[in-house]
Design a protein around this motif. Sequence first.
Motif, mmCIF file in Angstrom:
data_model
loop_
_atom_site.group_PDB
_atom_site.id
_atom_site.type_symbol
_atom_site.label_atom_id
_atom_site.label_comp_id
_atom_site.label_asym_id
_atom_site.label_seq_id
_atom_site.Cartn_x
_atom_site.Cartn_y
_atom_site.Cartn_z
ATOM 1 N N ALA A 145 0.834 -1.207 0.000
ATOM 2 C CA ALA A 145 0.000 0.000 0.000
ATOM 3 C C ALA A 145 0.867 1.256 0.000
ATOM 4 N N SER A 146 1.924 1.266 0.812
ATOM 5 C CA SER A 146 2.823 2.418 0.859
ATOM 6 C C SER A 146 3.523 2.628 -0.486
ATOM 7 N N TYR A 147 3.921 1.527 -1.095
ATOM 8 C CA TYR A 147 4.584 1.596 -2.403
ATOM 9 C C TYR A 147 3.662 2.237 -3.440
ATOM 10 N N VAL A 148 2.417 1.767 -3.489
ATOM 11 C CA VAL A 148 1.458 2.295 -4.462
ATOM 12 C C VAL A 148 1.184 3.773 -4.203
ATOM 13 N N LEU A 149 0.965 4.133 -2.943
ATOM 14 C CA LEU A 149 0.678 5.526 -2.605
ATOM 15 C C LEU A 149 1.857 6.434 -2.940
ATOM 16 N N HIS A 150 3.049 5.932 -2.728
ATOM 17 C CA HIS A 150 4.238 6.718 -3.069
ATOM 18 C C HIS A 150 4.317 6.930 -4.580
ATOM 19 N N LYS A 151 4.038 5.903 -5.329
ATOM 20 C CA LYS A 151 4.114 5.988 -6.792
ATOM 21 C C LYS A 151 3.095 6.971 -7.368
ATOM 22 N N VAL A 152 1.923 7.094 -6.724
ATOM 23 C CA VAL A 152 0.894 8.006 -7.240
ATOM 24 C C VAL A 152 1.005 9.393 -6.609
ATOM 25 N N GLY A 153 2.092 9.622 -5.834
ATOM 26 C CA GLY A 153 2.352 10.955 -5.313
ATOM 27 C C GLY A 153 1.751 11.286 -3.969
ATOM 28 N N LYS A 154 1.108 10.326 -3.343
ATOM 29 C CA LYS A 154 0.510 10.591 -2.036
ATOM 30 C C LYS A 154 1.528 10.219 -0.949
ATOM 31 N N ILE A 155 2.580 11.042 -0.865
ATOM 32 C CA ILE A 155 3.694 10.693 -0.001
ATOM 33 C C ILE A 155 3.334 10.771 1.478
ATOM 34 N N ASP A 156 2.402 11.665 1.838
ATOM 35 C CA ASP A 156 2.014 11.769 3.246
ATOM 36 C C ASP A 156 1.326 10.503 3.722
ATOM 37 N N GLU A 158 11.410 15.134 -1.287
ATOM 38 C CA GLU A 158 10.105 14.591 -0.908
ATOM 39 C C GLU A 158 9.922 14.667 0.607
ATOM 40 N N GLY A 159 11.021 14.401 1.338
ATOM 41 C CA GLY A 159 10.952 14.507 2.788
ATOM 42 C C GLY A 159 10.615 15.912 3.236
ATOM 43 N N LYS A 160 11.208 16.913 2.559
ATOM 44 C CA LYS A 160 10.916 18.316 2.899
ATOM 45 C C LYS A 160 9.455 18.637 2.626
ATOM 46 N N LYS A 161 8.929 18.119 1.520
ATOM 47 C CA LYS A 161 7.520 18.333 1.204
ATOM 48 C C LYS A 161 6.626 17.666 2.263
ATOM 49 N N LEU A 162 7.029 16.482 2.679
ATOM 50 C CA LEU A 162 6.299 15.749 3.712
ATOM 51 C C LEU A 162 6.263 16.542 5.020
ATOM 52 N N ILE A 163 7.411 17.103 5.392
ATOM 53 C CA ILE A 163 7.511 17.901 6.627
ATOM 54 C C ILE A 163 6.654 19.153 6.528
ATOM 55 N N ASP A 164 6.694 19.817 5.378
ATOM 56 C CA ASP A 164 5.907 21.046 5.200
ATOM 57 C C ASP A 164 4.414 20.772 5.336
ATOM 58 N N ILE A 165 3.961 19.666 4.742
ATOM 59 C CA ILE A 165 2.543 19.295 4.864
ATOM 60 C C ILE A 165 2.191 19.034 6.318
ATOM 61 N N PHE A 166 3.053 18.297 6.980
ATOM 62 C CA PHE A 166 2.815 17.929 8.380
ATOM 63 C C PHE A 166 2.732 19.160 9.281
ATOM 64 N N ILE A 167 3.699 20.046 9.161
ATOM 65 C CA ILE A 167 3.736 21.233 10.031
ATOM 66 C C ILE A 167 2.574 22.167 9.725
ATOM 67 N N ARG A 168 2.265 22.313 8.462
ATOM 68 C CA ARG A 168 1.180 23.205 8.067
ATOM 69 C C ARG A 168 -0.176 22.729 8.588
ATOM 70 N N ASN A 169 -0.337 21.420 8.737
ATOM 71 C CA ASN A 169 -1.641 20.869 9.127
ATOM 72 C C ASN A 169 -1.817 20.687 10.636
ATOM 73 N N ILE A 170 -0.829 21.078 11.427
ATOM 74 C CA ILE A 170 -0.978 20.956 12.879
ATOM 75 C C ILE A 170 -2.074 21.892 13.358
ATOM 76 N N GLU A 171 -3.002 21.367 14.106
ATOM 77 C CA GLU A 171 -4.101 22.170 14.624
ATOM 78 C C GLU A 171 -3.935 22.404 16.113
ATOM 79 N N THR A 184 15.567 15.998 10.914
ATOM 80 C CA THR A 184 16.663 15.549 10.047
ATOM 81 C C THR A 184 16.889 16.503 8.887
ATOM 82 N N GLN A 185 16.000 17.455 8.666
ATOM 83 C CA GLN A 185 16.166 18.409 7.567
ATOM 84 C C GLN A 185 17.262 19.437 7.848
#
Length: 437
Positions: free
Chosen positions: A31-42, A77-90, A168-169
């Motif tokens: 599942a992780s492999y497929v999601l990564h391939k279609v761009g849903k890295i989060d 991709e890791g930086k994009k992942l971090i940006d999404i994560f930090i931006r979505n903190i409520e 790690t960034q």
Amino acid sequence: MFAQLKARCIEFVKYDYNQYKLILVLFARFASYVLHKVGKIDKSFSIASNVYRTGWAGSYEFGLYYAKLFFSVKKNEGKKLIDIFIRNIEALENTKKFFIDPSKMFPSVITVLQNPEGNQKGALIINYSYYFPLFVRFFDVEAISKRFHIILEPSWAGFCELNILEYTQFDFPVFLQVYEARDMRFITELNSNLIPIDVGPSWFIDHDRFDGKGNLDDRDIDLIMVAAWASFKRHHAFFKAIKPYIKKYPETKVVLVGYPVDLTKKDIERFAKEEGILNNVTIYEWIKPQEVAELQSRAKLNILWSKFEGNNRAIIEGMFANTPVIMRKGHNYGEHYDFINAETGLFADEKSLVQEVESILQGERKFSPRNYVMKNRSCEMATRKMGSVIGSFEKNNNSEWKDCLAVKINDLHGMTYKFVDGKIYQDSYRWLAEQVQ
């Protein structure tokens, strides 16, 4: 009844017979492999992170692979992942004030342990995993790193998570408390800028709050459990397991200390009533730390019955009160912790709990837990360990380091200083407040 059955099924899938769950990990990897391939890295990383935390067969390799993929191989991709994560903190109800004014995290959440002096950096520590990304979101971390070493104190086991990996960034060292052998291996093999220190939150107990005096036979509480009213603390499972002992010894006194999370005091009372032991149970909610210490000092035996959580402090507090502990066998990743030993307590499961409780409460076993933790697990020792790791790093980099870390302790509502007046760090706090962005 349905809610309890559902919770038990979820618990079974997550934590029981993990050595037989490789097939689930293989499905998750696909599942992780497929999601990564279609761009849903989060979503791809989220699956890897959650499965790593279970401890299922193959979950370690799964988590490490995706941690290296996003934070070493494909850093963009890791930086994009971090940006999404930090931006979505409520903001949570109890953290809204920090979103309005991040400097309010001083000094209980972000605590200065040493002032910078000349060419020598100071040091600060951030307590509780939730606040790690808030520090990145609201402060100029790069500027702060030039004047302070940063220490992270995670609140939950399972370090393949963005709260930690977001650090790690950076191209400077970040010191990380690591208290599970599995997570120590993970951080070491990740080979990043994260430098592990083998201490955790439960080391930072104010042992002077507990006198540890008195013979266990003279204490008037048989069993104590200091645990929030939360499903993962497994109060109902404990009541069910201890019921045969109470039936045999009907005068048994059980004390619970906690506060609401996803359950309430009424839920806990209902669980006890369902097992027919409500009359044996006394419940305290939202009491002061000193009151908790007094109850610990009156108890003969301390219980931790969760299957997974962070670095539990209540059992160490009990040890400082000279109260032995029974920890649920298989806790977290089933590690046989060095602090559970012939001096401090033992492990048990649902089948062996009654027998082990009886052996202790009927005087067949003798322990001296305070003596052990004073020698091996005090807040002073933890502070020296942190200073030593930082000192070794600075020495290897030919930098100055005079270890003057303040000893801090963890209270229910954050960190405080044990020996020093926090006013000596007011200039540091003032400067850090200027780094809010």
